[in-house]
Design a protein around this motif. Structure first.
Motif, PDB file in Angstrom:
ATOM      1  N   UNK A 160       0.798  -1.224   0.000  1.00 57.68           N
ATOM      2  CA  UNK A 160       0.000   0.000   0.000  1.00 57.68           C
ATOM      3  C   UNK A 160       0.829   1.272   0.000  1.00 57.68           C
ATOM      4  N   UNK A 161       2.130   1.180   0.207  1.00 62.37           N
ATOM      5  CA  UNK A 161       2.962   2.365   0.340  1.00 62.37           C
ATOM      6  C   UNK A 161       4.418   1.979   0.126  1.00 62.37           C
ATOM      7  N   UNK A 209      13.201  -1.981  13.451  1.00 59.75           N
ATOM      8  CA  UNK A 209      12.886  -2.813  12.289  1.00 59.75           C
ATOM      9  C   UNK A 209      12.742  -4.283  12.686  1.00 59.75           C
ATOM     10  N   UNK A 210      13.371  -4.675  13.774  1.00 59.89           N
ATOM     11  CA  UNK A 210      13.222  -6.037  14.275  1.00 59.89           C
ATOM     12  C   UNK A 210      11.900  -6.231  15.015  1.00 59.89           C
ATOM     13  N   UNK A 211      11.189  -5.135  15.282  1.00 59.15           N
ATOM     14  CA  UNK A 211       9.955  -5.198  16.062  1.00 59.15           C
ATOM     15  C   UNK A 211       8.744  -4.889  15.196  1.00 59.15           C
ATOM     16  N   UNK A 212       8.793  -3.782  14.463  1.00 56.68           N
ATOM     17  CA  UNK A 212       7.641  -3.334  13.694  1.00 56.68           C
ATOM     18  C   UNK A 212       7.753  -3.784  12.240  1.00 56.68           C
ATOM     19  N   UNK A 213       6.623  -3.939  11.555  1.00 53.47           N
ATOM     20  CA  UNK A 213       6.639  -4.359  10.148  1.00 53.47           C
ATOM     21  C   UNK A 213       7.100  -3.231   9.231  1.00 53.47           C
ATOM     22  N   UNK A 214       7.425  -3.519   7.980  1.00 55.45           N
ATOM     23  CA  UNK A 214       7.948  -2.488   7.070  1.00 55.45           C
ATOM     24  C   UNK A 214       7.003  -1.309   6.865  1.00 55.45           C
ATOM     25  N   UNK A 215       5.692  -1.521   6.938  1.00 51.93           N
ATOM     26  CA  UNK A 215       4.753  -0.428   6.706  1.00 51.93           C
ATOM     27  C   UNK A 215       4.865   0.677   7.756  1.00 51.93           C
ATOM     28  N   UNK A 216       5.452   0.383   8.894  1.00 53.12           N
ATOM     29  CA  UNK A 216       5.610   1.391   9.945  1.00 53.12           C
ATOM     30  C   UNK A 216       6.622   2.454   9.550  1.00 53.12           C
ATOM     31  N   UNK A 217       7.573   2.110   8.706  1.00 52.63           N
ATOM     32  CA  UNK A 217       8.723   2.979   8.439  1.00 52.63           C
ATOM     33  C   UNK A 217       8.451   3.851   7.217  1.00 52.63           C
ATOM     34  N   UNK A 218       7.799   5.003   7.463  1.00 51.44           N
ATOM     35  CA  UNK A 218       7.644   5.978   6.397  1.00 51.44           C
ATOM     36  C   UNK A 218       8.868   6.886   6.378  1.00 51.44           C
ATOM     37  N   UNK A 252      12.564   7.556   8.774  1.00 49.65           N
ATOM     38  CA  UNK A 252      13.914   7.487   8.190  1.00 49.65           C
ATOM     39  C   UNK A 252      14.704   8.770   8.429  1.00 49.65           C
ATOM     40  N   UNK A 253      14.044   9.928   8.401  1.00 46.33           N
ATOM     41  CA  UNK A 253      14.755  11.205   8.533  1.00 46.33           C
ATOM     42  C   UNK A 253      15.473  11.339   9.873  1.00 46.33           C
ATOM     43  N   UNK A 254      15.094  10.546  10.864  1.00 50.49           N
ATOM     44  CA  UNK A 254      15.784  10.609  12.167  1.00 50.49           C
ATOM     45  C   UNK A 254      17.260  10.277  12.034  1.00 50.49           C
ATOM     46  N   UNK A 255      17.635   9.540  10.988  1.00 50.71           N
ATOM     47  CA  UNK A 255      19.028   9.153  10.803  1.00 50.71           C
ATOM     48  C   UNK A 255      19.913  10.359  10.526  1.00 50.71           C
TER      49      UNK A 255
END
Length: 558
Positions: A173-174, A297-306, A310-313
């Motif tokens: 979906x995204x 990423x080891x906890x939440x599914x890929x759809x969580x990472x918008x 990512x910009x926190x990096x």
């Protein structure tokens, strides 16, 4: 406007103002003619759209362009009276990518300020000078960033830092921005972890999120197994959020690895948003943020990472370039937009209402800043006003400014509290550093082990004898204030509920109003002793008109 040059106290390795940032220093290095005059203005350009009617069903968007001067000291910078609304882009539609057309007049004015400058009168000296100005950065949310800079904030290359190297992947979906292990060192154990994105029992549980896990071939226990024809008794399939008490926080409701990852993320943002930024802290945060995102990423599914996750990096790099975060975030701007929304009186002409009310408010603010004989909101004592320094005190411990509040309780110090209190005051006085070092060397010569503990217990007595000896030979080094400091505080103190120190409201501490400006008097009515020494008395005292109290935290008295 000259505070950053004349009034700021530099702290090595600390960034407390935008003038400490790499962007500010790089501008001064590239254009030394601009840095020669500290009155030249460094600006930030902020913008965002808002609905002037407060009714989100009515699609109406107004975009003000706000200039933020950074020459001001921290207690004035990012405050509403010093914002400059240079442009107001009317609605009803958002300007979008055409915002550069509306910005043309502002850009022309900024180019004039940069190239030729404007003749301005210095209010302090009365002389005329040529004022120049420069834009350091812009302040906006991520969608507005795309409009101003023309960068796509959606799609596979949404990150302006990573550009074509943005770690993105198409989901059902995204687009998910995952695989942050690429930012880790090659020898980091997370690069070889087989548990990546495969931790049991934790998910952002939606149908499409589970289908994403099925497409990626991970976490098979969370794949969908359709069940048809199931009926539940009345009240059985209820809203579980109504049945859970989260008053005590996440602890006890989530697994330890999940709690640790979320705690580390909150700690990251807490340190990043502190009032003072240290280069060492930023370097450490830059190392741990990829680990934190890898844990998530080891906890939440890929759809969580918008893209916002990512910009926190890149936030630590932004901190190094721009300095403290609170000079560049959107919170003050959003509050200012709320005040602009309150200026709308004619709903048929919201832009006209805002422009007219803004001009009136600017005139009143200008007059209020120059009316010194009348109390206004700009010249009255601030809410956290901590008083004035004592005019006759020379030692820092007696010059400290503090204002107590709350009901005072008269208490008696125990000997242990008195000893801890006396050491705290003596050790906190910078003028006694030479005495502290001398006593430390004597203790080390006697016995090098455990000298710290012995100094806390013995320094007060040693210092008292040292000052009295200097006083006996009438040495000018033994001043009245040092005599009073050596005598120690009173055993009787007033315990208050809180105090204001350096503009900060502090509660839950002991306010010791008996550590006050020293009163030293010579007893001239009595005759001198046989050895010819003057009989001198010193004591700590307090009064309503001369208070220079000191605050001691509870733990220091234990």
């Amino acid at each position: 406007m000259r505070w950053y040059k004349d009034g700021k106290i530099d702290e090595e390795g600390k960034m407390i103002h935008p003038s400490d940032s790499e962007a500010w220093k790089d501008l001064d290095k590239q254009y030394p003619w601009f840095a020669q005059d500290p009155r030249n203005v460094r600006l930030g350009l902020a913008t965002d759209g808002f609905n002037p009617f407060g009714n989100m069903n009515n699609s109406y968007s107004i975009w003000p362009m706000i200039l933020v001067p950074y020459n001001l000291p921290p207690w004035l910078c990012m405050k509403e009276p010093y914002f400059i609304m240079s442009l107001l882009i009317p609605g009803p539609k958002s300007p979008g990518r055409d915002i550069d057309v509306y910005l043309r007049p502002l850009i022309d004015d900024l180019k004039e300020l940069w190239e030729s400058g404007v003749r301005t009168r210095d209010a302090k000296t009365g002389e005329l000078f040529v004022l120049h100005a420069a834009i350091l950065w812009t302040i906006n949310d991520f969608p507005a960033y795309g409009d101003i800079y023309g960068h796509r904030t959606k799609g596979y290359c949404a990150c302006p830092r990573c550009s074509a190297d943005t770690p993105s992947e198409m989901l059902r979906s995204k687009i998910g921005y995952i695989d942050h292990i690429r930012y880790l060192p090659h020898n980091n154990p997370y690069r070889r972890s087989l548990k990546f994105n495969d931790v049991d029992g934790k998910t952002k549980d939606t149908e499409k999120a589970r289908l994403d896990l099925e497409d990626m071939g991970v976490r098979s226990e969370l794949h969908l197994n359709p069940v048809e024809g199931v009926k539940f008794p009345d009240g059985y399939a209820s809203n579980i959020s109504r049945c859970v008490n989260i008053k005590d926080g996440l602890r006890g409701y989530v697994q330890k690895d999940v709690l640790n990852a979320i705690t580390e993320l909150t700690s990251f943002f807490r340190q990043l948003c502190s009032r003072k930024l240290s280069s060492d802290v930023l370097d450490n945060l830059e190392k741990i943020i990829p680990i934190i995102l890898s844990k998530l990423e080891m906890i939440f599914p890929p759809a969580f990472f918008d893209v916002m996750v990512h910009l926190a990096i890149h936030l630590t790099q932004e901190g190094k370039i721009g300095g403290p975060v609170h000079y560049r975030w959107m919170y003050p701007i959003e509050m200012y937009l709320g005040s602009l929304k309150g200026m709308v009186r004619n709903r048929a002409r919201p832009e006209g209402s805002i422009a007219e009310a803004y001009i009136v408010k600017e005139c009143l603010s200008f007059c209020s800043l120059y009316l010194h004989d009348i109390e206004t909101k700009y010249n009255r004592d601030q809410r956290n006003y901590d008083g004035e320094e004592h005019p006759n005190a020379t030692l820092s411990v007696f010059r400290s400014k503090i204002r107590t509040f709350g009901e005072a309780e008269f208490v008696q110090l125990t000997p242990q509290q008195y000893s801890s209190l006396h050491w705290f005051v003596l050790n906190d006085c910078v003028e006694l550093d030479s005495y502290v070092r001398e006593h430390k060397e004597e203790l080390k010569q006697q016995h090098p082990i455990g000298w710290e503990t012995r100094q806390k217990k013995e320094f007060a007595t040693w210092f008292d004898n040292r000052i009295k000896k200097l006083r006996s030979i009438k040495s000018p080094e033994a001043t009245d204030e040092l005599i009073a400091l050596a005598c120690g505080p009173d055993y009787r103190i007033n315990k208050c509920s809180g105090c204001i120190v350096e503009g900060v409201n502090s509660t839950g501490i002991e306010i010791l109003e008996k550590i006050i400006h020293p009163r030293v008097h010579d007893d001239k009515d009595e005759e001198d002793d046989d050895d010819g020494e003057d009989e001198t008395q010193a004591e700590y005292w307090s009064s309503d008109d001369e208070v220079a109290s000191h605050a001691i935290i509870d733990s220091d008295l234990e």
